[in-house]
Each structure stands twice: as structure tokens, then as C-alpha cells.
Design an enzyme around this catalytic site. Structure first.
Site, short mmCIF file in Angstrom:
data_model
loop_
_atom_site.label_atom_id
_atom_site.label_comp_id
_atom_site.label_asym_id
_atom_site.label_seq_id
_atom_site.Cartn_x
_atom_site.Cartn_y
_atom_site.Cartn_z
CD GLU A 1 8.26 10.68 8.78
OE1 GLU A 1 8.77 9.66 8.30
OE2 GLU A 1 7.80 10.75 9.92
CB CYS B 1 8.69 7.49 -0.32
SG CYS B 1 7.46 6.81 0.80
CB CYS C 1 -2.46 6.67 9.13
SG CYS C 1 -3.24 5.34 8.19
CB CYS D 1 -1.23 -1.23 10.29
SG CYS D 1 -2.31 -1.22 8.85
CB CYS E 1 2.10 1.33 10.77
SG CYS E 1 2.39 2.78 9.77
CB SER F 1 -0.40 -3.35 3.09
OG SER F 1 0.33 -2.26 2.60
CB CYS G 1 6.46 5.93 6.47
SG CYS G 1 5.10 4.87 6.85
N1 SAH Z 1 -1.37 3.09 4.00
C1 SAH Z 1 -0.63 2.47 2.94
C2 SAH Z 1 0.77 3.05 2.80
C3 SAH Z 1 1.57 2.75 4.04
S1 SAH Z 1 3.31 2.63 4.04
C4 SAH Z 1 -0.58 0.98 3.14
O1 SAH Z 1 -1.01 0.52 4.19
O2 SAH Z 1 -0.14 0.27 2.25
C5 SAH Z 1 3.84 1.43 2.91
C6 SAH Z 1 4.12 0.03 3.46
O3 SAH Z 1 4.96 0.01 4.59
C7 SAH Z 1 2.85 -0.71 3.83
O4 SAH Z 1 2.90 -1.99 3.29
C8 SAH Z 1 2.94 -0.75 5.33
O5 SAH Z 1 2.18 -1.81 5.85
C9 SAH Z 1 4.43 -0.90 5.53
N2 SAH Z 1 4.90 -0.53 6.87
C10 SAH Z 1 4.40 0.36 7.73
N3 SAH Z 1 5.12 0.41 8.86
C11 SAH Z 1 6.12 -0.47 8.71
C12 SAH Z 1 7.22 -0.89 9.54
N4 SAH Z 1 7.38 -0.37 10.74
N5 SAH Z 1 8.05 -1.81 9.04
C13 SAH Z 1 7.87 -2.33 7.81
N6 SAH Z 1 6.87 -1.99 7.00
C14 SAH Z 1 5.99 -1.07 7.43
#
Ligand code: SAH
Length: 353
Positions: free
Chosen positions: A95, A108, A115, A119, A122, A216, A338
Site C-alpha cells: 500500500e 507514504c 512485516c 506489534c 498493527c 515508534s 497501513c
Molecule cells: N515499522 C515501522 C513503520 C510502521 S507504520 C514502525 O514500526 O515504525 C508507522 C506508524 O504507525 C508506527 O508508529 C506504527 O506503530 C503505527 N501504527 C501501526 N498500526 C497502527 C494502527 N492500527 N493505529 C495507529 N498507529 C499504527
């Protein structure tokens, strides 16, 4: 550089490398410049009208040049945000989101198909990591979005699917490519978001690529962080913040921290105080906190906070002298944080099979 048997992935090459490749094919060097410009425009080979047919045939034989295909596309009626689901060469989908701000357009981009960081909140990680994207597949998201929208991309956030520092070499190559003349996106207009891979943050600090580092964090202590981010078992917050200090010292770039507010998990005012105290004590340098209201992913069972609570959290941070802002949500009506689009598309395929 990716080689597909004898085929060279030409969009993963710098202009200088492309020139060498073209010369090796026995072609004049100026063809490299022409080809390079076409690729930056996201044009397929058959559209490259100033390249002789014979040359294009040769490229077909010796080069790999696959553009991402738009599988789905959603446009927000509210703010014009465009969300793309791109299919890559092997059918894997990723995406990208094109966001329009008054100061320019930001894309973005994704760095991996899936991944493996796990987390808890996510969507991108729910079915693991399938593979890394090549530099050309990351770059291709930009050229494809520009070509489709007719808009120029001025800034990039690596906050799509995947953990960019888990695909380190390809991401570094991508950053070099995107900073080159044609795209000319300055490193200051690029943010790279990581869940906190400490050794890679230290390496990145030494690359001479002063991108904005977003980390993060999502919790103010290791016990809490471990509950939602498995990576916290490997690298304690203390080591993570030490790497962030190092990043600032090497690049002079202020580090940002992402903090997703999850109801009942990390959203109380005591949490805000503990977070502000942690950053004051451990970070020492100025830094910014981006507060994100959780985008609910039904599989996780985690709930978002209401706007009032987010505002109170933000105000408490500011009262304590810590810079913080609630991240504006663009494309609220097309939703899907995402990984959600990719997930639903993969599920559709599974059900059909
Ligand atoms: N792998 C990277 C990029 C991920 S996406 C990372 O972990 O930073 C970018 C941000 O969106 C990260 O801070 C991630 O923790 C957050 N994120 C992921 N899923 C989410 C969700 N469902 N709601 C809010 N933030 C989210």
C-alpha cells in the site's frame, strides 16, 4: 542490485550504474539518460518513443523493468487523499498513500510485503513477512503514484507496510536513488519510521543521509512496551534512546517519537507524565512526540481513545515542556491504516481458493 537470472533490475540502479549497464550492452551513454528520465516518469517500455525499437527489444531481453500495477485505488472525498493497493511483479501487494498538504504532497510508502515485527495493534504484521521490497519496488510506488495522480511527490514517509530497517540495504539504496537529480527529493523531506532496531539506527546515523528518524515508542517503560511490541524484548528503551541521541549527534536532526494512544493501555495522564519525564531524562536533546489515535484493527481487540482524551494527553505533555502534536488524520473516510487493504485482499484470495 537485483539480478533475475541474466536480467538486471534497471530501476534499482543509480544513473551512473545505469550508464555502465547501457555501455555494457554496446549502446551509447546518452541512451542511459533518456531511459532514466522515462523510468522516473513511470513510463512503460512501449511508451519510450525516443528510444529505438531495437534498443527497447534489447532491454526487454536483458533488463527487468516492472512497474507496480494499481490493484485498487480509493480517493477521499474529504481531503483528496489517495490510497493505492499496488500489485508487484509476483502478485504480492503493498500500500501507498498520497497525502496533500498545503506545503506539498507526501507519499507514504511500503518497504516490505508484510512485516515480522509483531506489534500487537498493527494490521501489517498479522500474517508475517513475505519478503523485502527491492529498491525499484519502493521507488516504483512513487513513480506510479505520480503518473496516476498527475501530482508531484515532494516528501516521503516510510510508514507504510514493513519495517524499513529490517530491509536495510534496499532502503538505503532507495534513499540514494530518490535523492538523485531526477526525483530530487531532499533527505529533509523524508521520514523513516522504525519500531526501534537499535544497531540499524546507529548505522543509519553514519550513512550521511540526514532523513528524519521517527521512532515508534508507544510506551514509557519496558514492561508496558513489551506487552505491545515484541522488539522491546530485544532492545530496552534505554538502549533505544541512546541510539536516538547518537542519531541526533551525528545528523543534527531532531528525532520524532510516535506514540499511538490505545484506550486503557497507555492513554492516562499519568502515562503522559511518565513519557515526558522519560524523554527529559534519557533523550536530553529536543525531540517531538507525534500522538496517533489508534486506528482500530478488529483482529487485535484494541480500542482507540476519544479526541478529548487525546487532547488532554497532548496538553499535559506540553504543560511539562515536551513538544507533542496529535497527528492529523487524512483520508478518514477511506480509512484503512497501513496493512488493512493488503490484509483484506489476501483474505479474499484465500476465501476464493
Ligand atoms: N515499522 C515501522 C513503520 C510502521 S507504520 C514502525 O514500526 O515504525 C508507522 C506508524 O504507525 C508506527 O508508529 C506504527 O506503530 C503505527 N501504527 C501501526 N498500526 C497502527 C494502527 N492500527 N493505529 C495507529 N498507529 C499504527
Amino acid at each position: 542490485m537485483e539480478k533475475n537470472e541474466t536480467k538486471t533490475d534497471i530501476m534499482s540502479l543509480t544513473e551512473a550504474e545505469l550508464t555502465d549497464f547501457i555501455k555494457d550492452l554496446g549502446q551509447p551513454a546518452f541512451r542511459a539518460k533518456q531511459l532514466y528520465l522515462w523510468m522516473q516518469a513511470g513510463a512503460p517500455l512501449e511508451e519510450m518513443s525516443n528510444l529505438p525499437k531495437k534498443f527497447r527489444e534489447l532491454l526487454n531481453e536483458r533488463a527487468e523493468y516492472k512497474l507496480p500495477k494499481i490493484e485498487r485505488r480509493f480517493v477521499s472525498q474529504k481531503d483528496g487523499t489517495v490510497k493505492y493497493l499496488f500489485a508487484l511483479n509476483d502478485g504480492e501487494c503493498v500500500e501507498s498513500v498520497l497525502m496533500k498538504y498545503s506545503y506539498g504532497n507526501t507519499l507514504c510508502v511500503s518497504s516490505q510485503a508484510g512485516c515480522r515485527m509483531g506489534c500487537k495493534f498493527c494490521a501489517s504484521t498479522l500474517s508475517g513477512r513475505v519478503r523485502n521490497l527491492t529498491p525499484s519496488e519502493i521507488l516504483g510506488q512513487i513513480t506510479a503514484a505520480e503518473r496516476d495522480s498527475g501530482e508531484r511527490v515532494h516528501g516521503i514517509v516510510m510508514m507504510g507496510i514493513g519495517e524499513p530497517l529490517d530491509n536495510y540495504d534496499n532502503v538505503i539504496k532507495f534513499l540514494h536513488l530518490v535523492g538523485e537529480d531526477g526525483h530530487g527529493i531532499g533527505m529533509r523531506h523524508i521520514s523513516l519510521s522504525t519500531c526501534g532496531l537499535v544497531p540499524q539506527i546507529r548505522h543509519l546515523a553514519e550513512e550521511g543521509l540526514p532523513v528524519t528518524l521517527s521512532v515508534s515508542l508507544h510506551a514509557h517503560c519496558d514492561d508496558r512496551r513489551k506487552k505491545i511490541m515484541p522488539i522491546a524484548n530485544k532492545y530496552p528503551i534505554e538502549e533505544l534512546l541512546s541510539a536516538c541521541r547518537y542519531y541526533f549527534e551525528k545528523t543534527g536532526r531532531r528525532v520524532s517519537f510516535e506514540y499511538t494512544l490505545i484506550s486503557g493501555e497507555n492513554d492516562s495522564l499519568d502515562d503522559a507524565r511518565a513519557l515526558a519525564a522519560l524523554l527529559k531524562r534519557e533523550m536530553k536533546y529536543p525531540c517531538h512526540v507525534n500522538l496517533i489515535m489508534l486506528n482500530e484493527v478488529s483482529e487485535t481487540g484494541l480500542k482507540t481513545v476519544d479526541k478529548t482524551q487525546a487532547k488532554l494527553f497532548e496538553a499535559e505533555m506540553i504543560r511539562l515542556g515536551q513538544n507533542a502534536t496529535i497527528r492529523r488524520r487524512l483520508g478518514g473516510d477511506i480509512d484503512a491504516s497501513c496493512g488493512q487493504l493488503r490484509l483484506s485482499r489476501n483474505r479474499e484470495i484465500e476465501t476464493k481458493a
